[in-house]
Design an enzyme around this catalytic site. Structure first.
Site, PDB file in Angstrom:
ATOM      1  N   SER A   1       0.776  -1.148   0.158  1.00  0.00           N
ATOM      2  CA  SER A   1      -0.008  -0.018  -0.016  1.00  0.00           C
ATOM      3  C   SER A   1       0.673   1.304  -0.060  1.00  0.00           C
ATOM      4  CB  SER A   1      -0.984  -0.085   1.106  1.00  0.00           C
ATOM      5  OG  SER A   1      -1.873   0.821   1.183  1.00  0.00           O
TER       6      SER A   1
ATOM      7  N   HIS B   1      -7.180  -6.036  -1.259  1.00  0.00           N
ATOM      8  CA  HIS B   1      -5.762  -5.356  -1.050  1.00  0.00           C
ATOM      9  C   HIS B   1      -4.731  -6.006  -0.494  1.00  0.00           C
ATOM     10  CE1 HIS B   1      -3.625  -1.457  -0.916  1.00  0.00           C
ATOM     11  NE2 HIS B   1      -3.846  -1.410   0.765  1.00  0.00           N
TER      12      HIS B   1
ATOM     13  N   ASP C   1      -8.961  -5.644  -5.620  1.00  0.00           N
ATOM     14  CA  ASP C   1      -8.553  -4.538  -4.833  1.00  0.00           C
ATOM     15  C   ASP C   1      -9.345  -3.463  -5.291  1.00  0.00           C
ATOM     16  OD1 ASP C   1      -7.202  -2.417  -3.307  1.00  0.00           O
ATOM     17  OD2 ASP C   1      -5.358  -3.300  -3.760  1.00  0.00           O
TER      18      ASP C   1
END
Length: 604
Positions: free
Chosen positions: A210, A357, A326
């Site tokens: 991320s 994710h 995601d």
């Protein structure tokens, strides 16, 4: 004789000591776990500050980044030098608490100004010298040193968070420069006592998930020498693509009402005394004056936070990782960077799985990547298949290798829309000979899932294929061209591509039936940088991409194209009642399908 025995004893002792010196071990092109590196109680952990080339907190001093090192004690006792796995993050020192009003209000008309959200304060957590324990147990036993740093304006790192600004690229660059012996590190935030990375080989790899996956890419775009390889996992590669979509103000999935200023507040865990200055200069001046939440248009502010625009100096070998489902950091983020890296001749591979994710590549893939580019072991990884896709029923650790992504065997197939979309219209290969127009009415109170499952609804248009007689393998970037009119000067446009019938079993994931999605602002039909209010009733044509995908739709299913307006999970939520009218003759869906039209005809 005694002298000879003594000499032999000394020689054997020296030889024994030499044999006892630990070093990395490799097998089948992978770094192996070495017992001598595997005892945490023998690891050396210490922290320091690396001086950067910027001052973003306005104190007249160059900002210093807080860095923590974890290394085997052999690097101290035996003079062993090892390569580095480096992880940087804005999250290590904690994030803002959940408070009411911290997100933007989304219940208003498009183009309408609203009040700013509440700005919560972060209470820094964490103790020296440990910034984070992530990745240590994975890589130190395999013969690496693991380094962590807090990004600017977070934790004990000085400066201001900018959420994609230049300092978030230059900060990790400075740490790598220090690891390679080019600049100074200091034992304290403001002191002059220096510390060197005498244990470093000068070969650095970065990874993270991320935001932590964005920073490796940010560092690589500086072209810094010594950064040999990166493995970004679900990275945000463009903050415009994260908070906007084809001109539309669109939230990341799960964070309705978040915008770049909200993320700034979320991570701002740095020195409390510096926060008022940072808030004024970064959040309240740069961000709020340029993020343009009113129109959603692309501008120089957003262009400066798009790493695709900064890739020219990049040299680091790239292994991307992302999930096709995601809906937070969407799969386009990795694909666009991977595609450019290939065009630049950078060694590049991409790993996609079918989940949401996060989700790193299998350890074997990561190990081979770092072994090749950090240890210099010629394991031929650069000649492996470029694309690794986890098939629908497989474990994430068991991807299928393909020559490339998108699959080179995929060919574009154009689908046209038959009438009766308020019920279930046809998704067909033949274009309509006559004009057919169908109208939907916006109402955010109905979720996308409810609309897709409905046998009839005035709030969406749905067009489906016949029940498939053969599996259909989609691989690549679908796109849609819509010819559409709105009853108001502005309206949300949402597109879902779904697999039907909807799977409502207890084992079904929320994304099982969603093939891909897309969103757009029709006001930007000519330009992302300039939107123009729509003339009610006038038809406009707009073409845009949906999210990349690689998915096998099983026989017995139907592929459905759903057109609707406000998406309750992602868009602004204006008062229900806006009407969108679609010209079916000039609207088309383009899908990249293995086998192309021939395969579709077999399935119809």
């Amino acid at each position: 004789m005694k002298k000879l025995i003594l000499l032999l004893t000394i020689a054997l002792t020296i030889n024994s000591n030499a044999q006892e010196k630990a070093k990395p071990v490799f097998k089948n092109g992978e770094a192996q776990i070495v017992e001598a590196f595997s005892s945490p109680d023998k690891w050396l952990r210490h922290d320091l500050w690396v001086e950067t080339e910027f001052d973003t907190d306005g104190d007249g001093k160059l900002d210093r980044m807080h860095v923590a090192v974890t290394r085997p004690d052999q690097t101290e006792k035996q003079g062993l030098k090892l390569p580095i796995i480096y992880v940087s993050s804005p999250y290590f020192a904690g994030v803002a608490p959940e408070v009411d009003g911290a997100f933007w209000n989304v219940k208003h008309e498009l183009g309408e100004k609203t009040e700013r959200p509440v700005h919560p304060e972060v209470v820094r957590r964490g103790k020296r010298p440990i910034i984070s324990n992530s990745h240590i147990r994975k890589w130190v036993p395999r013969g690496y040193i693991v380094v962590h740093s807090s990004s600017p304006g977070t934790g004990l790192s000085q400066g201001a968070p900018t959420v994609g600004g230049d300092n978030e690229s230059l900060a990790p660059k400075a740490v790598i420069d220090w690891l390679c012996g080019r600049i100074k590190g200091y034992t304290t935030p403001y002191g002059n006592e220096t510390v060197t990375a005498f244990w470093s080989t000068g070969k650095v790899g970065m990874t993270g998930t991320s935001y932590n996956g964005t920073i490796p890419l940010a560092a690589a775009t500086t072209g810094v020498k010594g950064l040999e390889a990166i493995i970004p996992i679900a990275p945000n590669t463009s903050y415009y693509h994260y908070y906007r979509s084809n001109g539309l103000v669109r939230s990341p999935g799960g964070y309705l009402g978040e915008d770049i200023d909200v993320l700034y507040d979320f991570i701002h865990s740095g020195d409390e005394a510096k926060r008022p200055y940072n808030n004024k200069t970064v959040r309240d001046t740069e961000m709020l004056n340029n993020m343009d939440r009113v129109t959603g248009d692309y501008n120089d502010f957003w262009a400066g936070r798009d790493y695709l625009n900064d890739m020219k100096p990049m040299k680091a070998a790239l292994l991307m990782s992302h999930g096709f489902n995601d809906w937070n950091v969407m799969p386009e983020h990795s694909y666009r960077i991977y595609k450019r890296a290939k065009e630049m001749g950078i060694p590049a591979q991409i790993f996609y799985h079918q989940n949401g994710h996060g989700g790193p590549p299998p350890i074997k893939m990561m190990n081979r990547w770092f072994t090749r580019y950090l240890h210099g072991i010629k394991n031929d990884v650069e000649n492996d298949k470029r694309a690794w896709i986890v098939r629908e029923d497989d474990k994430r650790t068991e991807p299928t290798a393909y020559n490339e992504y998108p699959n080179p065997e995929a060919k574009e197939v154009v689908f046209h829309l038959g009438k009766d979309g308020l019920k279930t219209g046809k998704l067909k290969l033949k274009k309509n000979s006559k004009k057919i127009r169908e109208t939907l009415t916006d109402d955010y109170n109905f979720s996308g899932k409810q609309l897709a499952k409905a046998s009839e609804s005035k709030n969406r248009l749905l067009y489906v294929t016949p029940i498939l007689k053969e599996d259909i393998h989609i691989s690549g970037v679908p796109s849609i061209t819509v010819k559409i009119a709105s009853s108001k000067p502005a309206a949300n446009l949402s597109i879902w591509l779904v697999s039907l019938p909807w799977n409502d079993t207890n084992n079904a994931k929320i994304t099982d039936n969603i093939i891909t999605r897309g969103w757009a602002d029709i006001q930007n039909h000519k330009s992302l940088r300039k939107s123009n209010p729509l003339k009610p009733g006038k038809f406009y044509e707009m073409t845009f991409d949906l999210q990349p995908d690689d998915q096998i739709i099983k026989k017995g299913q139907q592929i459905g194209l759903m057109i609707f307006s406000s998406d309750s999970q992602f868009t602004l939520l204006p008062k229900p009642g806006t009407e969108l009218t679609v010209d079916l003759k000039d609207t088309k869906l383009t899908l990249p399908i293995i086998g192309g039209t021939k395969q579709i005809k077999k399935s119809y």
